[in-house]
Structure formats: C-alpha cells, structure tokens
Design an enzyme around this catalytic site. Sequence first.
Site, short mmCIF file in Angstrom:
data_model
loop_
_atom_site.label_atom_id
_atom_site.label_comp_id
_atom_site.label_asym_id
_atom_site.label_seq_id
_atom_site.Cartn_x
_atom_site.Cartn_y
_atom_site.Cartn_z
N GLU A 22 6.03 -13.16 -12.73
CA GLU A 22 5.63 -12.25 -12.30
C GLU A 22 4.70 -11.27 -13.16
O GLU A 22 3.62 -10.73 -12.66
CB GLU A 22 6.70 -11.42 -11.76
N TRP B 209 -3.24 -2.31 -1.52
CA TRP B 209 -3.08 -3.73 -1.84
C TRP B 209 -3.74 -4.42 -0.72
O TRP B 209 -3.34 -4.20 0.60
CB TRP B 209 -1.44 -4.17 -1.94
N ASN C 195 -1.32 1.21 6.31
CA ASN C 195 -0.49 0.12 5.60
C ASN C 195 0.07 -0.75 7.01
O ASN C 195 0.17 -0.42 7.92
CB ASN C 195 0.90 0.79 4.92
N GLY C 196 -0.18 -1.92 6.54
CA GLY C 196 0.12 -3.04 7.76
C GLY C 196 -1.02 -3.91 8.01
O GLY C 196 -2.02 -3.94 7.15
N LYS D 283 5.12 -3.69 -4.76
CA LYS D 283 6.59 -3.76 -4.66
C LYS D 283 7.07 -3.86 -3.38
O LYS D 283 8.25 -4.66 -3.17
CB LYS D 283 6.86 -2.16 -4.95
N HIS E 205 16.15 -36.15 -12.93
CA HIS E 205 15.31 -36.57 -11.47
C HIS E 205 13.68 -36.22 -11.72
O HIS E 205 13.21 -35.74 -10.49
CB HIS E 205 16.08 -35.99 -10.31
N ARG F 279 2.98 0.43 -5.10
CA ARG F 279 2.65 -0.33 -3.92
C ARG F 279 1.38 -1.15 -3.80
O ARG F 279 1.24 -1.69 -2.72
CB ARG F 279 3.08 0.61 -2.78
N LYS G 190 10.70 -13.75 -13.15
CA LYS G 190 10.59 -12.58 -13.95
C LYS G 190 9.30 -12.77 -14.85
O LYS G 190 8.43 -12.12 -15.10
CB LYS G 190 11.74 -12.13 -14.55
N CYS H 257 0.63 -1.12 -0.06
CA CYS H 257 -0.13 0.07 0.08
C CYS H 257 0.99 1.22 -0.15
O CYS H 257 2.07 1.36 0.16
CB CYS H 257 -1.12 0.04 1.22
N GLU I 22 15.91 -16.84 -11.21
CA GLU I 22 15.31 -15.37 -11.57
C GLU I 22 14.65 -14.89 -12.83
O GLU I 22 13.79 -14.31 -12.77
CB GLU I 22 16.62 -14.45 -11.30
#
Length: 617
Positions: free
Chosen positions: A490, A75, A101-102, A612, A506, A27, A487, A2, A483
């Site tokens: 995401e 968010w 926020n939180g 973010k 395997h 955010r 990406k 947020c 990574e």
Amino acid sequence: MCGIVGYVGPRAVVPLLVGGLQRLEYRGYDSAGVAIAGNGHGLVLRRAQGKLAQLEQLLASAPPEGTYGIGHTRWATHGRPSERNAHPHSDCTGRIAVAHNGIIENYSALKERLRAAGHVFSSDTDTEVIAHLIESHLNGNLAAAVRKAVAELQGSFALAVVSSTHPEEIVAARLGAPVIVGMGENENFVASDVLPVLPYTRRVIYLADGEIAVVRRSGVEISDFAGTPRVPAPQQIRWDAQLAEKGGFRHFMQKEIYEQPCAIRDTVRGRLAPEGGRVCLSELGVLADELAHIERIHLIACGTSLHAGMVGKWMMESLAGIPVEIDYASEYRYRNPLADTRTLGVLISQSGETADTLAAGREVREKGARTLAISNVPASTLTRESDGTILTQAGPEVGVAATKTFSAQLTALLLLAIKMAQHKGRLDPAAGRSLLEELMRIPARIEQLLGKDEIVESIARRFYRARDFLFLGRGVHYPIALEGALKLKEISYIHAEGYPAGEMKHGPNALIDDQLPVVFLASYEPGSAASELRYQKTLSNMEEVKARAGQVIGLLNEGDLEGRSRCDAVIEIPPTQDLLLPLLAVVPLQLLAYHIAVLRGCDVDQPRNLAKSVTVE
C-alpha cells in the site's frame, strides 16, 4: 471516496473550506476545488489538479470572498485527474455548482438528453451531468430542482449544491454515500465526514439514504426525496479535533501506529468484568438474547478489515465452537451464500460506509440472518442498518493505510468471540478470566514493542531497496502475514505477498533467491502444544528458505535462540496467549512498512491510487 465540505455563516469561507479539505484529503487527492458565492460577483470557481497544496497556491494569489460555499477533494472515477475534471462542477449558466461523491450509473443517457436540449459540457465526469440536470429543473426553488434531479439519478451519491441565485443556502442530498450536517451557532456545515466540522461544532446530523438537507445560516430543513419533512435530533460527537492532528509525529500513519495501545484500551473500557471472566456488550441490542441460538457466522469485510475477520474466525471457532465463514464483501453477493435465521452476519468496516460491505449486509439480511456491525464511526450507515453494533473506540484515523483501527477490530472480535462462548456455555470461567487479564496486558506490551522502533528501522534500511517481499505465517499468524504484505504494498509500492508457510512447497519456493526478503511470523504461546507445533513447522520453513539463499526476517519470542539462528534479522515479540499474538505481531510489520516507505520517498499518508473510505463499488 472523495471529500466534501460546505459552509454558510459569518466566517471567512475560503480558509474554512481549505481547512476542511485538509482534514478530508485522505479521502482523495487527485484534484481539489471550491465554489464561493455571496460576494456580489456571482459564483466563483477555483480548481486545481494535484494535491490540495496546488489549490491553496491558486487561492492565495486571488482569494475570493463570500458568505457560503462548497469544496471538494477528489479520488477519480470518471475522467482522468485534471483541472477540467476537478469538482465542483458548474452548469452552462455558471449559476449552480455541485460537489459529488459516488458514481452516476446512467450519466451517459442523461448527458445525451441534455446535449440534445442544448447543454454544453466541459468535463469528462459523471458529476457535471448533475449540475446541468439541476439547472434544467430550476424554477425559483433550488431544493425542489435538486429533488427532481436526484429522482432521475441511478447509482450512489453524496451531493452539495450551491447557487448564486439562492443566497446563503446549501442543498445536500444522500443516496449510498455519507453526508453529515454540522450544527453551529448562526452557522452550519455540510461534509462527507465529521473531521472538517470538529473544530467548530460537535453537534451533527447524519443524513439517511434518500434524504435532502437545506442548510442555511439560520437553520436546517431535512426531508426525504418526496419532500416529507423529518425533524432529527443532532448527535454529539465525542472525538477531539486534536486527535486528527499529527501531534509532533512526521506522518499520521506513524502517529496512529503509536496510538494502538490507547485504541485497544478504549475499545475494551467498560466492556469487561474480568473478575468474573465475562464480557459485557450492551450495544448488541436485540442480538443479546439471540447469540445462544446462532449456529453459524458469516464474517464479511474488505481489505484490512477482512484480515481482521480472518483472525476473528480463529477466535470464534476456538472459543465458541461455532462454524465461521469469511468472505470478501465484494464477492459475497455473487456466490448465493447459504444464510438463514440461525446465521449471524458480522460486517466489519472502519468507516461503516464501505459500499461492498453495505451491499453484502443487505444481502445477508434478505436471507433472514441477523447482522452485527463492527465499525469505528457511530451513526454510520452500517451501524444504522444492522441489528447490533460493536463500536471500536480508535478515534479518527487519517492515514489511508489502516493501523489502529485494525487492532481495535481485532479487540472487538475477541470480545464478541468471548461473548458468544459465554452464551454457548463453552468458556470455562477460569479460562475466560485468564484471557481477559492477558488482553488487558496487551497495550503495555505493544508499548514495549514500540520501544524497539529503532531496531525495525535498522532492518528497513537493510531491505528497503528490495523489489519483492514474502510474508509467511501459520495458523492465526497467516492473516497477519497477509496484513503485513498489504501494508508494505500500500505505502511503499513494493510487490509483497502473504502466504501460509505450509504452502511454500506448492509454488512460492520458486520465487526464493538471494534478493528476496522473507518475513516469518514465528512467535508462539509457550506451553501450548498446538502453538509450539506450529512454531516447529515454521522453523522448518525457515530452513527451506535459507537453503535457497533467501534472506529471513523473523518475528520471534523474546530470547528464542533456536529461531534466531535461522534468521538474518530478528524482531522480538513479548510472549502471550495464542489468540492475542496477532495484536502484537502486526505492530512491527506496520513499522517495517512505514520505515521502508519513508526511505523510498513515498507519500505515506496518501499513497497513490488509494483513498481511505471506499464508498463506490
């Protein structure tokens, strides 16, 4: 998560808050809202579900006027995205508005108590409880009411509170989530990040956990939750506001991919003495004299930063000869890690506010270890709580998918590994000089890679309809395979997995068919026996995929005809030393993910369900 922005001063409030929210939308973008006061009409709330554009349309139809106010972009944690759950939230009387926020962990018990006292709730959020709780304590002093309310809250929060009965005053509070106060001339700001205030001031105060700020046009008063005052010294932010603009690029992510050469140069600048093959890290503080006595390192991070840490493990064990463990920050506290006074906990977080990483740092310190923060944000909680810091000089990163901060973290970890090796007496000066000289060539080589963007885009056009991807690498390339997969998933929502190439037999071989693109990281250091051996083993893995009709995309050294003969598509990488290969190999994977996401019509900068900075556990 947020974003919060608040303003008190002579400017038009609504455009300023909306502009601030635009800079904070990375955010959170489930819903947004503003609370405006000082207009002679009490407190005016405007909220909208969806991205910020929906709120902008609402405000354009009936713009409220005022001299102070707060805004929020969300968010979702408690309550699905909707107008009724959007922030700011008000109390029963409509006099108080809160942006938060939180997470409030005891909100259910507080809500039941307040309901029994006659309070009526209109949302599904934990935040609305805060507004009602403040109202229940309000007796002529807003800051005092906020102080009493936060004493009853359990969890984490960044708060911005306004009231129509307290003209031109914003009360902010912090516990576990970031809050900054921007200091202007006859105006002041509150925000959860520095980006909203950069166009107006570079002088900011970072609230510490357990502090409250009373922000007025005339000045700022800061105290702890008990009321003890503090007189802080504002810090000067060096970031340029223009760094947070797209600068002609289609997306922030694209711009930030192209900023990686600059991010690496700036992270290295002033820290090298290449003629002596030495690294200078003046900001290590008390750690500088203790590195020689460290016997093991715990690298702790989340997401992309964890992948940087995995590369860092290779760097530190190879150069300094010191055992390194790598941990997900979210798991660290639950395994009773073995750490003591001879352990260095290296905590990696772009924002310096990642909740799990902060908690892991506190855990390792309780066991007697020293801690070192690698962060992109000066004066973040992580840097303040750690014994030493290496700041990555990447500038603000707005795209939710990290790119340039990853490269800057790799650079910082390499500098730390070289520094550790120097303290341990394990790095030959000639080898140190060679590595640092090669590091200084990396930005130009990334620019060379960026010049091949059209090749990457053409490969993206061939494969963007795929439902699944595999990314395979050996050794130092394995974290970059992870990574690359991260990406892609995401921002394009394609299922993608990274594996060590040697693990294909395997299990993952069962996934291969003619619809599966498999990306092989197969660049190597010419002349290095170990690197060339990994390369030969990777060629064998390519053959296995081709034998099963899989489609092979190869990241190969320039001019590698042997590797090219096994690939359906090729991206060539300039040669470099083994420990520097990740800095080059990650760039085309970022570009590949970017172009595939664009071709699929995805929102590159604001992928669904992500934000973010993860400031809640």
